[in-house]
Design an enzyme around this catalytic site. Structure first.
Site, PDB file in Angstrom:
ATOM      1  N   THR A  37       0.812  -1.213   0.000  1.00  0.00           N
ATOM      2  CA  THR A  37       0.000   0.000   0.000  1.00  0.00           C
ATOM      3  C   THR A  37       0.850   1.270   0.000  1.00  0.00           C
ATOM      4  O   THR A  37       0.365   2.337  -0.328  1.00  0.00           O
ATOM      5  CB  THR A  37      -0.902   0.057   1.251  1.00  0.00           C
ATOM      6  OG1 THR A  37      -0.062   0.049   2.413  1.00  0.00           O
ATOM      7  CG2 THR A  37      -1.848  -1.123   1.294  1.00  0.00           C
ATOM      8  N   CYS A  41       1.954   3.023   9.530  1.00  0.00           N
ATOM      9  CA  CYS A  41       0.986   3.173  10.617  1.00  0.00           C
ATOM     10  C   CYS A  41       1.662   3.075  11.974  1.00  0.00           C
ATOM     11  O   CYS A  41       2.750   2.526  12.097  1.00  0.00           O
ATOM     12  CB  CYS A  41      -0.060   2.058  10.547  1.00  0.00           C
ATOM     13  SG  CYS A  41      -1.199   2.196   9.175  1.00  0.00           S
ATOM     14  N   CYS A  45      -2.907   1.046  15.060  1.00  0.00           N
ATOM     15  CA  CYS A  45      -3.852   1.439  14.006  1.00  0.00           C
ATOM     16  C   CYS A  45      -4.956   0.394  13.862  1.00  0.00           C
ATOM     17  O   CYS A  45      -4.722  -0.812  13.918  1.00  0.00           O
ATOM     18  CB  CYS A  45      -3.152   1.615  12.665  1.00  0.00           C
ATOM     19  SG  CYS A  45      -4.284   2.101  11.336  1.00  0.00           S
ATOM     20  N   ARG A  48      -6.917  -3.044   8.837  1.00  0.00           N
ATOM     21  CA  ARG A  48      -6.725  -4.482   8.697  1.00  0.00           C
ATOM     22  C   ARG A  48      -5.242  -4.814   8.764  1.00  0.00           C
ATOM     23  O   ARG A  48      -4.397  -4.082   8.241  1.00  0.00           O
ATOM     24  CB  ARG A  48      -7.285  -4.914   7.330  1.00  0.00           C
ATOM     25  CG  ARG A  48      -7.678  -6.355   7.239  1.00  0.00           C
ATOM     26  CD  ARG A  48      -8.590  -6.550   6.016  1.00  0.00           C
ATOM     27  NE  ARG A  48      -7.908  -6.221   4.762  1.00  0.00           N
ATOM     28  CZ  ARG A  48      -7.147  -7.109   4.088  1.00  0.00           C
ATOM     29  NH1 ARG A  48      -7.011  -8.327   4.534  1.00  0.00           N
ATOM     30  NH2 ARG A  48      -6.557  -6.760   2.976  1.00  0.00           N
ATOM     31  N   ARG A  70       3.902   6.845   2.932  1.00  0.00           N
ATOM     32  CA  ARG A  70       3.060   7.950   3.361  1.00  0.00           C
ATOM     33  C   ARG A  70       2.363   7.604   4.667  1.00  0.00           C
ATOM     34  O   ARG A  70       2.046   6.447   4.914  1.00  0.00           O
ATOM     35  CB  ARG A  70       2.014   8.268   2.284  1.00  0.00           C
ATOM     36  CG  ARG A  70       2.580   9.032   1.106  1.00  0.00           C
ATOM     37  CD  ARG A  70       1.554   9.232   0.011  1.00  0.00           C
ATOM     38  NE  ARG A  70       1.070   7.962  -0.521  1.00  0.00           N
ATOM     39  CZ  ARG A  70      -0.164   7.491  -0.338  1.00  0.00           C
ATOM     40  NH1 ARG A  70      -1.045   8.167   0.381  1.00  0.00           N
ATOM     41  NH2 ARG A  70      -0.526   6.333  -0.861  1.00  0.00           N
ATOM     42  N   CYS A  72      -0.455   7.069   7.366  1.00  0.00           N
ATOM     43  CA  CYS A  72      -1.841   6.598   7.330  1.00  0.00           C
ATOM     44  C   CYS A  72      -2.777   7.744   7.754  1.00  0.00           C
ATOM     45  O   CYS A  72      -2.512   8.447   8.722  1.00  0.00           O
ATOM     46  CB  CYS A  72      -1.990   5.414   8.285  1.00  0.00           C
ATOM     47  SG  CYS A  72      -3.678   4.869   8.518  1.00  0.00           S
ATOM     48  N   CYS A  75      -4.619   6.632  11.363  1.00  0.00           N
ATOM     49  CA  CYS A  75      -3.990   6.637  12.698  1.00  0.00           C
ATOM     50  C   CYS A  75      -2.966   7.769  12.879  1.00  0.00           C
ATOM     51  O   CYS A  75      -2.423   7.929  13.972  1.00  0.00           O
ATOM     52  CB  CYS A  75      -3.332   5.289  12.975  1.00  0.00           C
ATOM     53  SG  CYS A  75      -1.907   4.941  11.924  1.00  0.00           S
TER      54      CYS A  75
END
Ligand SMILES: [Zn+2]
Length: 362
Positions: A37, A41, A45, A48, A70, A72, A75
């Site tokens: 992705t 995080c 967080c 999933r 990047r 999240c 969170c």
């Protein structure tokens, strides 16, 4: 005391367990980043849980951002304020370095904090940042020289020193204290036109195909402007050239030559994956991306193929578009077509083990 706040005191397994447990006590102690992705995080967080193989841990958000991840939006991992003053100090300094500024504060205290939190000195961290920018720039451009200057390196000889151990597949010393590394090359006639094989003392640094030797030599010198590029008259490249010629005749399915080439981490992974594709078989760009665990990276895979410095040895011609279109080829689509035909019709061809998943051309 609550949870340990020292990233380096925790094993990767402990970090992963904290992530699985969404343990809030570890917020601020580290962040985890997910390759598929591109997002990082805090441990707690609510999103999933990713597959373990997709996860990389970083001691501070800035280190994850350095790798291109990047934050999240759920969170807000960069907003965590940890209880450890050393982490706060390092994060502030890391942000200053990322912005191209000098970190403020007592230098010795900063160095101690950096070593404790990140395991490196502020200077090494700043150097690594520059290397990242350089690598990003390299991904965008094919030519090396402008990338060097945009990344803030004064001269091209220096960057090769710096990046030597960090960029290459089997890293070359492209320049040593201003002396160019020696590159020997030969060109020979083949059924696909002129073939150039160039090598440093460590291995093959370029294999290319073109209509004539002049173009090949010109491209080679442009690629290695600081090297001593000489035509090999001693015959030391003979064995490798012979192997490549045998391959082109369908007699050498496993072209396994030592390589001495520069690569970003991603390119290296793609190129290694290509070397796993058996003679006589093909994969689509999307299949290669999936095998790398980055299913959305098909275009980046195609880009890495387009930048392949070692034709045939890294068999980028075995990567095709979905739906039967053979896709592009750095050395001409006609050559790609002929290579694929040669491999498919060669007695050396290995039958696909899973015919449903593997595409062969024609
Ligand atoms: Zn998150």
């Amino acid at each position: 005391m609550g949870a340990p706040t020292k990233f380096r005191a925790m094993s990767p397994t402990q970090r992963w367990q904290a992530v699985l447990a969404r343990d809030r006590r570890f917020d601020g102690a580290f962040v985890y980043a997910v390759r598929s992705t591109g997002i990082y995080c805090r441990p707690s967080c609510a999103s999933r849980r990713p597959r373990r193989t997709q996860v990389t841990f970083f001691p501070i958000p800035e280190a994850a951002e350095r790798e291109g991840y990047r934050a999240c939006r759920r969170c807000h991992p960069a907003d965590v304020i940890g209880g450890d003053p050393a982490i706060a100090l390092v994060r502030e300094a890391a942000r200053a370095i990322a912005a191209g500024a000098r970190p403020r504060g007592d230098a010795r205290r900063l160095t101690r904090a950096f070593k404790r939190v990140l395991g490196i000195t502020p200077r090494a961290y700043a150097e690594a940042r520059r290397l990242d920018r350089f690598k990003q720039e390299l991904k965008r451009r094919k030519q090396v020289s402008p990338a060097l200057y945009e990344a803030g390196y004064g001269s091209s000889s220096r960057v090769y020193e710096r990046t030597d151990a960090q960029l290459g597949m089997t890293p070359a010393r492209y320049a040593r204290g201003g002396n160019g590394v020696g590159i020997a090359y030969v060109t020979v006639a083949t059924v696909l036109g002129r073939l150039l094989v160039a090598a440093t003392e460590r291995g093959v640094c370029r294999v290319a195909l073109a209509d004539n030797a002049g173009i090949l030599e010109q491209d080679l010198r442009a690629e290695f402007p600081n090297a001593r590029v000489v035509e090999d008259k001693s015959g030391k490249l003979h064995g490798w050239v012979t192997a490549i010629l045998a391959y082109l005749e369908g007699r050498e399915p496993d072209l396994d030559l030592p390589l001495d080439i520069r690569a970003t981490a991603f390119q290296r992974r793609v190129w290694q994956e290509l070397q796993q594709i058996p003679f006589g078989q093909t994969r689509t760009y999307a299949e290669v991306a999936r095998r790398l665990g980055q299913p959305t990276a098909a275009r980046a895979v195609a880009q890495a193929c387009a930048n392949n410095p070692a034709a045939l040895v890294i068999p980028c011609h075995r990567v095709v578009r979905a739906g039967g279109d053979q896709g592009g080829y750095r050395w001409g689509v006609e050559r790609k077509q002929r290579l694929l035909e040669m491999e498919v019709t060669s007695p050396s061809r290995q039958e696909p083990q899973t015919p449903g998943r593997v595409r062969t051309v024609k």
